[in-house]
Scaffold this active site. Structure first.
Site, mmCIF file in Angstrom:
data_model
loop_
_atom_site.group_PDB
_atom_site.id
_atom_site.type_symbol
_atom_site.label_atom_id
_atom_site.label_comp_id
_atom_site.label_asym_id
_atom_site.label_seq_id
_atom_site.Cartn_x
_atom_site.Cartn_y
_atom_site.Cartn_z
ATOM 1 N N SER A 4 -8.038 1.627 5.187
ATOM 2 C CA SER A 4 -7.162 2.375 4.114
ATOM 3 C C SER A 4 -6.385 1.402 3.315
ATOM 4 C CB SER A 4 -6.091 3.188 5.032
ATOM 5 O OG SER A 4 -5.115 2.244 5.791
ATOM 6 N N SER A 39 -8.149 -1.044 9.055
ATOM 7 C CA SER A 39 -7.611 -0.667 7.699
ATOM 8 C C SER A 39 -7.462 -2.015 6.970
ATOM 9 C CB SER A 39 -6.471 0.280 7.518
ATOM 10 O OG SER A 39 -6.710 1.463 8.154
ATOM 11 N N LYS A 57 0.886 -1.226 0.022
ATOM 12 C CA LYS A 57 -0.037 -0.015 0.009
ATOM 13 C C LYS A 57 0.931 1.333 -0.156
ATOM 14 C CE LYS A 57 -2.230 0.656 3.932
ATOM 15 N NZ LYS A 57 -3.162 0.490 4.761
#
Length: 473
Positions: free
Chosen positions: A161, A185, A86
């Site tokens: 996220s 997340s 990520k």
């Protein structure tokens, strides 16, 4: 050669280790999938194809050398396995945008701890995946790149996220991916995208936390299509000298002992942000209970009481880091409304106020774990609603479905919606406990829905075993 698109991560790992599939073949397969569909999906922000193919060629040379020398047992655990990180995680030579247009996007000088650890275990990074700005939100939309969409419904969000990573796994762009979880997340995008998402307990995985995490909320964990695939990635994330009884994958198929599971819909956010649970979420919960009981576990009502001071304390701790982020004054206007609002508030808070919040959260941790300890695990839906439309949190910027004008760009309304969407996530991070999102239900409209199980300290393996048991039911 076998069809790579139908192989699980475990099967691909075995094929790469045996030489049935080369690292270049696997890398090329996934890069082709990204090239074909990422423009529509928005899972990747940066694709490092040339670097990945070079790394794959090096992995194939290593494999050939070890075969020749009769030392194939020295092959890294995840030899040649493609994955992605990520865009909050530093990968050497690749820009880390942190999802923010307000930052200058310079190439990272070295790998962060998470990338370095997994590269040592043999993974090949295909690039960086979409995140919200500074990882703050439950959706992966920002001003850097197109939003990360849900592979099951392109008009809907993949969560956040770790939303880009979850979308990439669900779409078949990578066999599995590491996420990081500081308030849900990993579990939120896992629930939205129909994946297994495990948040390990505090300290189990020695990477994932970043600067500004004074409350020690953030931990790295796996996003995968199956419990076995998640277990394989956990074996790579956890130091080898800490692995017990042969590791996670070796034991994931074993049934855990009969468990007492407490069902609770209570949330520490309910006092300030009352929420409704959609029928689809309750359908998933009902099915999850049925499957757990079929597997021999007992589910009963658990009444959990939370201190109503939690929302303010968590928000203070959660947003403290963005207040200290180095952003040139001339670029502040490039921040999203939510980040700009919470950054301003964080900068106006005194250090004593932050310390007061951290002290409260430690007491909250003690009190909550004490209540949870009456049960082996705590159960609830992963999310209160089906995956939300793109733009639903922010005011309709991407979906064409704007809020009422008085709400558009309203950071507090945005935050409220997030807390109502995922009201059972952040307290798990505060408590440092392991938790897992398990996909159990698909709505008539084709949207995945999951359940969350919160375990005691050290229960990562039983959580994965429960996920495996529910898959086979």
């Amino acid at each position: 050669m076998r069809d790579l698109s139908r192989m699980s991560a475990v099967e691909l790992r075995d094929a790469l280790a045996s030489g049935e599939v080369s690292a270049r073949e696997a890398t090329g397969h996934y890069l082709a999938a990204i090239e074909s569909r990422n423009k529509q999906l928005g899972a990747f922000v940066t694709v490092t194809a040339d670097r990945a193919l070079d790394d794959a060629a090096a992995a194939d040379r290593l494999h050939a050398a070890l075969v020749k020398e009769g030392r194939l047992d020295e092959l890294p655990l995840l030899h040649g396995m493609p994955t992605a990180f990520k865009d909050l995680t530093d990968v050497a030579g690749v820009p880390t945008t942190h999802g923010s247009a307000a930052l200058e996007h310079k190439a990272a000088p070295e790998d962060g701890a998470l990338a370095a650890g997994l590269k040592m275990r043999g993974v090949i990074s295909l690039g960086k995946t979409q995140v919200p700005e500074f990882g703050l939100t439950a959706y992966s939309e920002n001003r850097v790149a197109p939003p990360s969409r849900n592979p099951h419904a392109m008009g809907r969000s993949s969560g956040g996220s770790s939303g880009g990573s979850a979308a990439a796994v669900a779409a078949g762009f990578v066999p599995f991916a590491p996420g990081t979880d500081g308030g849900g997340s990993i579990r939120i995008p896992a629930g939205a995208c129909g994946l297994v998402g495990l948040k390990p307990g505090r300290g189990v995985v020695p990477s994932g936390a970043g600067a500004g995490d004074a409350a020690k909320l953030v931990v790295a964990g796996p996003l995968a299509k199956t419990a076995a695939d998640a277990a394989l990635l956990m074996d790579a994330l956890v130091p080898r000298d800490q692995a017990r009884d042969g590791g996670y994958l070796a034991n994931v198929g074993r049934a855990p002992k009969p468990l007492r599971i407490g069902l609770s819909l209570d949330s520490p956010w309910a006092g300030i942000y009352p929420f409704q649970i959609e029928e689809e979420a309750m359908d998933a919960l009902a099915l999850g209970i049925k499957l757990l009981e079929k597997a021999g576990h007992r589910v009963g009502e658990a009444e959990i009481r939370y201190d109503n001071r939690y929302p303010e304390a968590f928000t203070t701790a959660w947003t403290a880091g963005v207040g200290s982020a180095r952003i040139a004054p001339r670029r502040e206007a490039l921040l999203t409304p939510l980040t700009r609002t919470f950054r301003r508030r964080a900068q106006q808070r005194s250090a004593s106020k932050v310390n007061e919040a951290l002290s409260f959260l430690r007491q909250f941790e003690h009190d909550t774990i004490t209540q949870y300890s009456n049960w082996d695990m705590i159960l609830m839906p992963t999310l209160t609603q089906t995956p939300r439309p793109i733009g639903w949190f922010t005011g309709g910027g991407h979906s064409g479905e704007p809020w009422p004008s008085e709400w558009a760009g309203d950071a507090d309304e945005d935050y409220k919606r997030q807390c109502q969407y995922a009201p059972w996530s952040s307290m798990v991070n505060v408590c440092g406990l392991p938790a897992i999102s398990i996909p159990v239900h698909m709505t008539p409209g084709g949207l995945p829905m999951g359940i969350q199980l919160i375990g005691r300290p050290g229960s990562e393996l039983p959580l994965l075993q429960l996920a495996a048991a529910l898959e086979s039911s």
